[in-house]
Motif scaffolding. Structure first.
Motif, short mmCIF file in Angstrom:
data_model
loop_
_atom_site.label_atom_id
_atom_site.label_comp_id
_atom_site.label_asym_id
_atom_site.label_seq_id
_atom_site.Cartn_x
_atom_site.Cartn_y
_atom_site.Cartn_z
N LEU A 150 0.83 -1.20 0.00
CA LEU A 150 0.00 0.00 0.00
C LEU A 150 0.87 1.25 0.00
O LEU A 150 0.59 2.22 -0.74
N LEU A 151 1.93 1.25 0.80
CA LEU A 151 2.84 2.40 0.82
C LEU A 151 3.48 2.61 -0.54
O LEU A 151 3.65 3.76 -1.00
N LEU A 152 3.82 1.52 -1.22
CA LEU A 152 4.40 1.62 -2.55
C LEU A 152 3.42 2.25 -3.54
O LEU A 152 3.82 3.06 -4.38
N VAL A 153 2.16 1.88 -3.44
CA VAL A 153 1.14 2.43 -4.33
C VAL A 153 0.99 3.93 -4.08
O VAL A 153 0.87 4.73 -5.02
N VAL A 154 1.00 4.32 -2.81
CA VAL A 154 0.93 5.75 -2.48
C VAL A 154 2.15 6.48 -3.04
O VAL A 154 2.03 7.57 -3.63
N PHE A 155 3.33 5.88 -2.86
CA PHE A 155 4.56 6.47 -3.39
C PHE A 155 4.49 6.57 -4.91
O PHE A 155 4.92 7.57 -5.50
N GLN A 156 3.93 5.55 -5.54
CA GLN A 156 3.79 5.55 -7.00
C GLN A 156 2.86 6.68 -7.45
O GLN A 156 3.10 7.31 -8.48
N GLY A 157 1.82 6.93 -6.67
CA GLY A 157 0.92 8.03 -6.98
C GLY A 157 1.64 9.37 -6.89
O GLY A 157 1.46 10.25 -7.74
N TRP A 158 2.48 9.51 -5.86
CA TRP A 158 3.27 10.74 -5.71
C TRP A 158 4.23 10.91 -6.88
O TRP A 158 4.38 12.00 -7.43
N LEU A 159 4.88 9.81 -7.29
CA LEU A 159 5.78 9.87 -8.44
C LEU A 159 5.01 10.28 -9.70
O LEU A 159 5.53 11.02 -10.54
N GLY A 160 3.77 9.78 -9.82
CA GLY A 160 2.96 10.16 -10.97
C GLY A 160 2.72 11.66 -11.02
O GLY A 160 2.75 12.28 -12.09
N ALA A 161 2.52 12.26 -9.85
CA ALA A 161 2.34 13.71 -9.79
C ALA A 161 3.61 14.43 -10.23
O ALA A 161 3.54 15.45 -10.93
N ILE A 162 4.78 13.89 -9.85
CA ILE A 162 6.04 14.51 -10.25
C ILE A 162 6.27 14.34 -11.75
O ILE A 162 6.78 15.25 -12.42
N VAL A 163 5.89 13.18 -12.30
CA VAL A 163 6.02 12.97 -13.74
C VAL A 163 5.24 14.03 -14.49
O VAL A 163 5.70 14.58 -15.50
N VAL A 164 4.03 14.34 -14.01
CA VAL A 164 3.22 15.38 -14.65
C VAL A 164 3.85 16.75 -14.47
O VAL A 164 3.97 17.53 -15.43
N SER A 165 4.27 17.09 -13.26
CA SER A 165 4.81 18.43 -13.01
C SER A 165 6.10 18.67 -13.78
O SER A 165 6.41 19.82 -14.13
N THR A 166 6.87 17.61 -14.06
CA THR A 166 8.12 17.76 -14.82
C THR A 166 7.92 17.59 -16.32
O THR A 166 8.90 17.50 -17.06
N ASN A 167 6.65 17.55 -16.75
CA ASN A 167 6.33 17.45 -18.17
C ASN A 167 6.94 16.20 -18.80
O ASN A 167 7.56 16.24 -19.87
N LEU A 168 6.79 15.07 -18.10
CA LEU A 168 7.23 13.76 -18.59
C LEU A 168 8.73 13.73 -18.88
O LEU A 168 9.16 13.20 -19.90
N MET A 169 9.53 14.29 -17.95
CA MET A 169 10.99 14.20 -18.15
C MET A 169 11.39 12.74 -18.27
O MET A 169 10.94 11.90 -17.49
N PRO A 170 12.22 12.40 -19.25
CA PRO A 170 12.53 10.99 -19.55
C PRO A 170 12.97 10.18 -18.34
O PRO A 170 12.48 9.07 -18.12
N TRP A 171 13.91 10.70 -17.54
CA TRP A 171 14.40 9.90 -16.41
C TRP A 171 13.33 9.70 -15.35
O TRP A 171 13.32 8.68 -14.65
N MET A 172 12.39 10.64 -15.23
CA MET A 172 11.30 10.47 -14.29
C MET A 172 10.34 9.38 -14.74
O MET A 172 9.80 8.62 -13.93
N VAL A 173 10.11 9.28 -16.05
CA VAL A 173 9.24 8.22 -16.58
C VAL A 173 9.84 6.85 -16.27
O VAL A 173 9.12 5.92 -15.89
N THR A 174 11.16 6.72 -16.41
CA THR A 174 11.84 5.45 -16.10
C THR A 174 11.74 5.13 -14.61
O THR A 174 11.43 3.99 -14.23
N VAL A 175 11.99 6.12 -13.76
CA VAL A 175 11.90 5.91 -12.31
C VAL A 175 10.48 5.50 -11.93
O VAL A 175 10.28 4.65 -11.05
N HIS A 176 9.50 6.07 -12.59
CA HIS A 176 8.09 5.78 -12.30
C HIS A 176 7.75 4.32 -12.59
O HIS A 176 6.83 3.75 -11.99
N MET A 177 8.50 3.69 -13.49
CA MET A 177 8.23 2.30 -13.86
C MET A 177 8.68 1.32 -12.77
O MET A 177 8.03 0.29 -12.54
N LEU A 178 9.75 1.62 -12.08
CA LEU A 178 10.37 0.64 -11.18
C LEU A 178 9.48 0.23 -9.99
O LEU A 178 9.37 -0.96 -9.70
#
Length: 346
Positions: A150-178
């Motif tokens: 559950l904590l991982l899913v919450v963290f993944q949601g937060w990462l999703g917000a960062i992916v959006v705020s950074t306009n899909l920066m490539p390295w953030m998209v990769t980090v979001h996958m892990l």
């Protein structure tokens, strides 16, 4: 035992939902809809997004660019604190990060569906934890892992917000996958440990055998392959932008060495999976062979979709399917590892 069956059922549903999210996320990426909603968790400031640009203020681009910039400044401070000062500077100095796209209702609603599936997964993971808590007191490890999931899913949601705020920066998209891969592995474990009433009757102990080493090697190399695939996709996006979305059939070739390494890795993985198949066949382990056969089938269709992408001009439908098959293959490899190391406690 009813509690065991309920835990197994909700774990299976949650795992299926994660795979659906991977597919939907791939569709978002292939259709260029990732910035269809410029804010998070809302979409254009609403829980139900607009369908017409006239529903938005005239300066909506400036409004949401400013909001994203505030998030990026906070995130850059976090990166600096963690020792990633170069990444923080890259984020703050990249002007393209704050470029807002024109409103497109189709992209907006594609991204919105992606978020709805993400919310459904959050609810399902909470149910997984709820069902885990109903198990006996002796299953503290499962309860802990369900809470960690559950904590991982919450963290993944937060990462999703960062992916959006950074306009899909490539390295953030990769980090979001892990983290998504870790969530898949945990849900596969929950399904495995609760299958056929095995909870409380089965343990897991790693067997130092060649077969286990091959499976572990397959898992590690597949993780590398998935990361390489995201980098190839990032390269394709850059080439497409440089070519103004024209001459699509040339994009893959122009990515360069990343594509050729990614393609070569698929042959190495195929050899390892073939060795696993032959080894399991010799052991005559029907339970494991079932998953190995499915794995080989998935690897086959993954390679086929990869060839379609490479040589038929990157058709949009093949992109999300290629990623989905790779993620499901990872799930099967993890399940094979668990099945091989099954150990009865009583």
């Amino acid at each position: 035992m009813k509690q065991n069956k309920r835990f197994n059922s909700v774990s299976k549903i949650a795992l299926l939902a994660v795979y659906i999210l991977v597919l939907v996320g791939g569709i978002v990426r292939s259709t260029g809809s990732g910035m269809g909603c410029p804010d998070w968790p809302k979409c254009f400031g609403s829980y139900v997004p607009p369908t017409d640009v006239r529903e938005l203020p005239a300066d909506y681009k400036e409004i949401y660019a400013a909001k994203r910039n505030k998030k990026n400044i906070r995130f850059a401070k976090l990166l600096t604190g963690l020792g990633f000062e170069d990444l923080a500077n890259q984020l703050l100095n990249d002007e393209s990060v704050l470029v807002e796209e024109d409103f497109n209702k189709y992209k907006t609603w594609t991204e919105y569906v992606n978020r709805l599936v993400g919310v459904a997964i959050g609810i399902l993971v909470i149910l997984v934890l709820f069902r885990a808590l109903q198990l006996g007191a002796e299953h503290r490890n499962i309860k802990f892992l369900a809470f960690f999931n559950l904590l991982l899913v919450v963290f993944q949601g937060w990462l999703g917000a960062i992916v959006v705020s950074t306009n899909l920066m490539p390295w953030m998209v990769t980090v979001h996958m892990l983290p998504a891969l870790i969530i898949v592995a945990l849900l596969v474990y929950f399904d495995f440990i609760s299958a056929r009433g095995n909870i409380g009757q089965m343990g897991w102990k790693y067997d130092q055998s060649l077969l286990n080493s091959l499976v572990l090697a397959g898992i590690v190399l597949l993780l590398v392959q998935i990361v390489l695939g995201t980098q190839v996709r990032e390269g394709v996006d850059q080439v497409a932008e440089n070519m103004n979305q024209l001459r699509r059939s040339e994009w893959v070739e122009l990515v360069g060495m990343k594509f050729y390494v990614h393609r070569s890795f698929s042959l190495l993985l195929l050899l390892i999976y073939g060795a696993i198949y032959l080894y399991v066949k010799r052991l005559e382990n029907s339970a494991v062979m079932k998953f190995v056969t499915r794995l080989l089938l998935l690897v086959g269709v993954t390679i086929v979709t990869g060839m379609v992408l490479a040589y038929l001009g990157l058709p949009a439908l093949a992109q999300p399917l290629h990623l989905l098959f790779a993620i499901i293959s990872f799930g099967f490899l993890v399940r094979i590892l668990f099945e091989l190391n099954r150990k009865r406690v009583i």
